[in-house]
Design an enzyme around this catalytic site. Structure first.
Site, PDB file in Angstrom:
ATOM      1  CE1 TYR A   1      26.075  22.936  64.410  1.00 56.72           C
ATOM      2  CE2 TYR A   1      26.844  24.810  62.966  1.00 56.72           C
ATOM      3  CZ  TYR A   1      26.827  23.447  63.164  1.00 56.72           C
ATOM      4  OH  TYR A   1      27.139  22.639  61.777  1.00 56.72           O
TER       5      TYR A   1
ATOM      6  CG  HIS B   1      21.081  18.007  55.616  1.00 60.89           C
ATOM      7  ND1 HIS B   1      20.499  16.782  56.130  1.00 60.89           N
ATOM      8  CD2 HIS B   1      20.058  18.827  54.658  1.00 60.89           C
ATOM      9  CE1 HIS B   1      19.364  16.892  55.652  1.00 60.89           C
ATOM     10  NE2 HIS B   1      18.917  17.872  54.760  1.00 60.89           N
TER      11      HIS B   1
ATOM     12  CD  GLU C   1      16.004  19.170  53.046  1.00 55.97           C
ATOM     13  OE1 GLU C   1      15.845  19.875  53.937  1.00 55.97           O
ATOM     14  OE2 GLU C   1      16.445  17.776  53.489  1.00 55.97           O
TER      15      GLU C   1
END
Length: 160
Positions: A93, A125, A151
Site C-alpha cells: 500500500y 489482489h 500468478e
C-alpha cells in the site's frame, strides 16, 4: 439496460455486470444489489467469463475488455496505479501511495483498494501489507491467496 450474469469458476461463483458498453463490476458470489440489472448473459459478459477462464488456466495475463469503474478522482488514481503492477508481482500500500504522490495516504489507498468494483481486472489482489503479509481482500483471503498462487510461477511474489 444493465445486465449481469454469474459463472461457476474454480474460485467459486463470479459475476460480471455491464452497462451495455463496458464491464462495470466483478462480483464474488451472488452478493450484488441487482435491482438495476437484468440477469441475462450478453456477448460482453460471455467474453469476460471466457477471458477470466483463460486467466485462471494461465493462458492469459492481461484482460482485453472494455471496462469502467465508478469512483472518486483519488480512487481512480489508486486504481490506475494498481493496473501498473505486473502479473506475478506484488507491491505494498505504501508503494502505491508513493506512486500516486501521497506517501502518507496508505490507509486511504487501502480504502480505495477495498472499493475497487473490478477486482481481478484491476488487480488489487497484488497489493500486500508493508510487512509482506497478506491483508484484506473483498473476495476473501482464500481467493486472494489463490490468485497470488496462480500468478506466482510468473514473477516474484513475496512468500506468505
Amino acid at each position: 439496460m444493465k445486465h449481469l450474469f454469474f459463472y461457476e469458476t474454480e474460485l467459486g461463483i463470479i459475476g460480471f455486470a455491464e452497462n451495455g458498453r463496458a464491464i462495470t463490476n466483478v462480483i464474488f458470489g451472488k452478493h450484488f444489489n441487482n435491482t438495476d440489472y437484468e440477469e441475462v448473459e450478453t456477448p460482453l459478459l460471455k467474453e469476460a467469463a471466457k477471458q477470466l477462464n483463460e486467466y485462471l488456466a494461465k493462458e492469459r495475463e492481461l484482460f482485453d475488455l472494455p471496462y469502467t469503474a465508478a469512483g472518486t478522482p483519488f480512487q481512480h488514481s489508486v486504481w490506475d496505479a494498481l493496473k501498473t503492477i505486473p502479473y506475478g508481482q506484488t507491491c505494498t500500500y505504501l508503494d502505491i501511495a508513493k506512486q500516486i504522490g501521497k506517501p502518507k495516504a496508505c490507509r486511504a489507498v487501502g480504502m480505495a483498494n477495498n472499493k475497487n468494483p473490478l477486482p481481478i481486472l484491476i488487480p488489487c489482489h497484488r497489493v500486500i501489507g508493508s510487512s509482506g503479509k497478506l491483508v484484506g481482500y473483498g473476495g476473501g483471503m482464500d481467493i486472494k491467496k489463490a490468485l497470488l498462487a496462480l500468478e506466482k510461477s510468473k514473477g516474484d511474489i513475496i512468500e506468505i
